[in-house]
Design an enzyme around this catalytic site. Sequence first.
Site, PDB file in Angstrom:
ATOM      1  N   LYS A  13      49.774  97.221  42.259  1.00  0.00           N
ATOM      2  CA  LYS A  13      51.168  96.762  42.356  1.00  0.00           C
ATOM      3  C   LYS A  13      51.581  96.010  41.081  1.00  0.00           C
ATOM      4  O   LYS A  13      52.625  96.274  40.507  1.00  0.00           O
ATOM      5  CB  LYS A  13      51.358  95.826  43.573  1.00  0.00           C
ATOM      6  CG  LYS A  13      50.920  96.435  44.885  1.00  0.00           C
ATOM      7  CD  LYS A  13      51.100  95.481  46.053  1.00  0.00           C
ATOM      8  CE  LYS A  13      50.256  94.218  46.007  1.00  0.00           C
ATOM      9  NZ  LYS A  13      48.799  94.440  46.141  1.00  0.00           N
ATOM     10  N   ARG A  88      54.808  89.565  53.000  1.00  0.00           N
ATOM     11  CA  ARG A  88      53.457  89.908  53.427  1.00  0.00           C
ATOM     12  C   ARG A  88      53.270  89.705  54.922  1.00  0.00           C
ATOM     13  O   ARG A  88      52.189  89.940  55.431  1.00  0.00           O
ATOM     14  CB  ARG A  88      52.498  88.962  52.722  1.00  0.00           C
ATOM     15  CG  ARG A  88      51.634  89.613  51.672  1.00  0.00           C
ATOM     16  CD  ARG A  88      50.909  88.463  51.030  1.00  0.00           C
ATOM     17  NE  ARG A  88      49.714  88.848  50.380  1.00  0.00           N
ATOM     18  CZ  ARG A  88      49.613  89.044  49.072  1.00  0.00           C
ATOM     19  NH1 ARG A  88      50.680  88.977  48.310  1.00  0.00           N
ATOM     20  NH2 ARG A  88      48.454  89.317  48.552  1.00  0.00           N
ATOM     21  N   ARG A 122      38.240  93.832  37.746  1.00  0.00           N
ATOM     22  CA  ARG A 122      39.463  93.300  37.127  1.00  0.00           C
ATOM     23  C   ARG A 122      39.144  92.074  36.278  1.00  0.00           C
ATOM     24  O   ARG A 122      38.372  91.202  36.670  1.00  0.00           O
ATOM     25  CB  ARG A 122      40.482  92.925  38.200  1.00  0.00           C
ATOM     26  CG  ARG A 122      41.708  92.225  37.610  1.00  0.00           C
ATOM     27  CD  ARG A 122      42.876  92.178  38.547  1.00  0.00           C
ATOM     28  NE  ARG A 122      42.568  91.524  39.812  1.00  0.00           N
ATOM     29  CZ  ARG A 122      43.408  91.489  40.838  1.00  0.00           C
ATOM     30  NH1 ARG A 122      44.574  92.096  40.761  1.00  0.00           N
ATOM     31  NH2 ARG A 122      43.065  90.875  41.945  1.00  0.00           N
ATOM     32  N   ARG A 155      39.447  86.415  38.622  1.00  0.00           N
ATOM     33  CA  ARG A 155      40.065  85.620  39.683  1.00  0.00           C
ATOM     34  C   ARG A 155      39.019  85.238  40.724  1.00  0.00           C
ATOM     35  O   ARG A 155      38.230  86.079  41.132  1.00  0.00           O
ATOM     36  CB  ARG A 155      41.204  86.430  40.355  1.00  0.00           C
ATOM     37  CG  ARG A 155      42.496  86.376  39.593  1.00  0.00           C
ATOM     38  CD  ARG A 155      43.585  87.300  40.110  1.00  0.00           C
ATOM     39  NE  ARG A 155      43.748  87.387  41.542  1.00  0.00           N
ATOM     40  CZ  ARG A 155      44.682  88.134  42.143  1.00  0.00           C
ATOM     41  NH1 ARG A 155      45.549  88.825  41.398  1.00  0.00           N
ATOM     42  NH2 ARG A 155      44.777  88.201  43.454  1.00  0.00           N
ATOM     43  N   ARG A 166      40.637  89.354  52.177  1.00  0.00           N
ATOM     44  CA  ARG A 166      41.989  89.813  51.805  1.00  0.00           C
ATOM     45  C   ARG A 166      42.308  91.160  52.459  1.00  0.00           C
ATOM     46  O   ARG A 166      43.436  91.394  52.891  1.00  0.00           O
ATOM     47  CB  ARG A 166      42.108  89.915  50.276  1.00  0.00           C
ATOM     48  CG  ARG A 166      42.219  88.545  49.629  1.00  0.00           C
ATOM     49  CD  ARG A 166      41.816  88.577  48.183  1.00  0.00           C
ATOM     50  NE  ARG A 166      42.731  89.295  47.337  1.00  0.00           N
ATOM     51  CZ  ARG A 166      42.421  89.761  46.135  1.00  0.00           C
ATOM     52  NH1 ARG A 166      41.190  89.586  45.655  1.00  0.00           N
ATOM     53  NH2 ARG A 166      43.317  90.382  45.411  1.00  0.00           N
TER      54      ARG A 166
HETATM   55  P1  AP5 Z   1      46.466  95.189  39.975  1.00  0.00           P
HETATM   56  O1  AP5 Z   1      47.678  95.849  39.426  1.00  0.00           O
HETATM   57  O2  AP5 Z   1      46.099  93.845  39.490  1.00  0.00           O
HETATM   58  O3  AP5 Z   1      46.523  95.241  41.578  1.00  0.00           O
HETATM   59  P2  AP5 Z   1      47.451  94.475  42.613  1.00  0.00           P
HETATM   60  O4  AP5 Z   1      47.909  95.470  43.626  1.00  0.00           O
HETATM   61  O5  AP5 Z   1      48.494  93.673  41.910  1.00  0.00           O
HETATM   62  O6  AP5 Z   1      46.354  93.556  43.306  1.00  0.00           O
HETATM   63  P3  AP5 Z   1      46.326  91.987  43.641  1.00  0.00           P
HETATM   64  O7  AP5 Z   1      44.895  91.627  43.852  1.00  0.00           O
HETATM   65  O8  AP5 Z   1      47.109  91.214  42.636  1.00  0.00           O
HETATM   66  O9  AP5 Z   1      47.075  91.980  45.003  1.00  0.00           O
HETATM   67  P4  AP5 Z   1      47.021  90.909  46.045  1.00  0.00           P
HETATM   68  O10 AP5 Z   1      48.158  91.355  46.882  1.00  0.00           O
HETATM   69  O11 AP5 Z   1      45.750  90.736  46.749  1.00  0.00           O
HETATM   70  O12 AP5 Z   1      47.156  89.526  45.217  1.00  0.00           O
HETATM   71  P5  AP5 Z   1      48.393  88.568  44.925  1.00  0.00           P
HETATM   72  O13 AP5 Z   1      48.252  88.085  43.552  1.00  0.00           O
HETATM   73  O14 AP5 Z   1      49.665  89.164  45.365  1.00  0.00           O
HETATM   74  O15 AP5 Z   1      45.229  96.203  39.735  1.00  0.00           O
HETATM   75  C1  AP5 Z   1      43.918  95.851  40.144  1.00  0.00           C
HETATM   76  C2  AP5 Z   1      42.898  96.366  39.103  1.00  0.00           C
HETATM   77  O16 AP5 Z   1      42.931  97.793  39.069  1.00  0.00           O
HETATM   78  C3  AP5 Z   1      43.190  95.909  37.668  1.00  0.00           C
HETATM   79  O17 AP5 Z   1      41.974  95.670  37.020  1.00  0.00           O
HETATM   80  C4  AP5 Z   1      43.919  97.113  37.025  1.00  0.00           C
HETATM   81  O18 AP5 Z   1      43.694  97.190  35.634  1.00  0.00           O
HETATM   82  C5  AP5 Z   1      43.276  98.278  37.759  1.00  0.00           C
HETATM   83  N1  AP5 Z   1      44.196  99.394  38.001  1.00  0.00           N
HETATM   84  C6  AP5 Z   1      45.521  99.321  38.340  1.00  0.00           C
HETATM   85  N2  AP5 Z   1      46.023 100.565  38.525  1.00  0.00           N
HETATM   86  C7  AP5 Z   1      44.984 101.436  38.311  1.00  0.00           C
HETATM   87  C8  AP5 Z   1      44.873 102.863  38.353  1.00  0.00           C
HETATM   88  N3  AP5 Z   1      45.913 103.634  38.689  1.00  0.00           N
HETATM   89  N4  AP5 Z   1      43.652 103.416  38.092  1.00  0.00           N
HETATM   90  C9  AP5 Z   1      42.573 102.626  37.782  1.00  0.00           C
HETATM   91  N5  AP5 Z   1      42.623 101.269  37.710  1.00  0.00           N
HETATM   92  C10 AP5 Z   1      43.820 100.687  37.967  1.00  0.00           C
HETATM   93  O19 AP5 Z   1      48.081  87.346  45.949  1.00  0.00           O
HETATM   94  C11 AP5 Z   1      46.983  86.496  45.760  1.00  0.00           C
HETATM   95  C12 AP5 Z   1      46.967  85.427  46.835  1.00  0.00           C
HETATM   96  O20 AP5 Z   1      48.146  84.608  46.731  1.00  0.00           O
HETATM   97  C13 AP5 Z   1      46.979  85.927  48.276  1.00  0.00           C
HETATM   98  O21 AP5 Z   1      45.678  86.278  48.741  1.00  0.00           O
HETATM   99  C14 AP5 Z   1      47.535  84.695  49.006  1.00  0.00           C
HETATM  100  O22 AP5 Z   1      46.564  83.681  49.126  1.00  0.00           O
HETATM  101  C15 AP5 Z   1      48.605  84.221  48.034  1.00  0.00           C
HETATM  102  N6  AP5 Z   1      49.904  84.873  48.279  1.00  0.00           N
HETATM  103  C16 AP5 Z   1      50.588  85.653  47.403  1.00  0.00           C
HETATM  104  N7  AP5 Z   1      51.724  86.099  47.958  1.00  0.00           N
HETATM  105  C17 AP5 Z   1      51.755  85.604  49.213  1.00  0.00           C
HETATM  106  C18 AP5 Z   1      52.680  85.733  50.286  1.00  0.00           C
HETATM  107  N8  AP5 Z   1      53.791  86.488  50.161  1.00  0.00           N
HETATM  108  N9  AP5 Z   1      52.399  85.096  51.437  1.00  0.00           N
HETATM  109  C19 AP5 Z   1      51.302  84.336  51.578  1.00  0.00           C
HETATM  110  N10 AP5 Z   1      50.367  84.173  50.610  1.00  0.00           N
HETATM  111  C20 AP5 Z   1      50.610  84.805  49.422  1.00  0.00           C
HETATM  112 MG    MG Z   2      48.782  91.604  41.610  1.00  0.00          MG
END
Ligand code: AP5
Ligand code: MG
Length: 209
Positions: A13, A88, A122, A155, A166
């Site tokens: 994403k 979420r 990552r 991370r 997660r």
């Molecule tokens: P990446 O693009 O980083 O993936 P992502 O979908 O953004 O994954 P996240 O881990 O950031 O999602 P998340 O929803 O768990 O975390 P968030 O930060 O929102 O890609 C991942 C890896 O794959 C990278 O190394 C990239 O290079 C590689 N890649 C990408 N595309 C590829 C492809 N096509 N082919 C090969 N490799 C590829 O949330 C973190 C925490 O914050 C949550 O757990 C929670 O505690 C809190 N939080 C955030 N938002 C909320 C909310 N709305 N409500 C409550 N808590 C929240």
């Molecule tokens: Mg992300």
Amino acid sequence: MNLIFLGPPGAGKGTMAVRLSNELNIPHISTGDIIRAAIRNETALGKQVEQIVEAGKLVSDDLTIALVKERLENDDTVNGFILDGFPRTLVQADALAKLCSIDCAVNFELKETEVVKRLSGRRVHKASGRTYHVLFSPPKAVDKDDLTGEELWQRPDDQEDSILTRLAVYHDQTAPLESYYRNLGLLVDLDSSPAPDQVYQDLKKSLSI
Ligand code: AP5
Ligand code: MG
């Protein structure tokens, strides 16, 4: 265009949001990035949520809704935005519906085995959020950011225990949003298993860009 990026952790994403945000010149609003910045800056909010985030659990609806409400009030959202990682929960989705209209919710689909590979490899440049993968998108020099040469970071929630939490949280609390947005006629499914350039082309096609 007002967009939501839905999907499991590690589905890509953030990677796709950065590209699309640059191309469409609309802000990429990642609640995860906002929360990590608060933790890095040791704000009151950061201190309050640090352990929750590291464990891979969700921050409370009240806090995340307040963050997004404030962010959407910024002038840079007038031509649209990409919400990455919000909503979420159903409570967050209902709150968002009261704040603005949504044109499309893109559902990034990826198998769990691939999620684990992507998250465990990552690496992130802490200050900018620039994201790499040791195999799929490696930096030019091992563990160094391409632009600044600074050390890359893993991370804390990309450790195996947190990844499993997660994923469980995603299935329990976030996956129901797929039918929520499908029922509104707003959901577009996107296979995020191909290489990044292909996923990006498919994303644009699905948005008719
Ligand atoms: P990446 O693009 O980083 O993936 P992502 O979908 O953004 O994954 P996240 O881990 O950031 O999602 P998340 O929803 O768990 O975390 P968030 O930060 O929102 O890609 C991942 C890896 O794959 C990278 O190394 C990239 O290079 C590689 N890649 C990408 N595309 C590829 C492809 N096509 N082919 C090969 N490799 C590829 O949330 C973190 C925490 O914050 C949550 O757990 C929670 O505690 C809190 N939080 C955030 N938002 C909320 C909310 N709305 N409500 C409550 N808590 C929240
Ligand atoms: Mg992300």
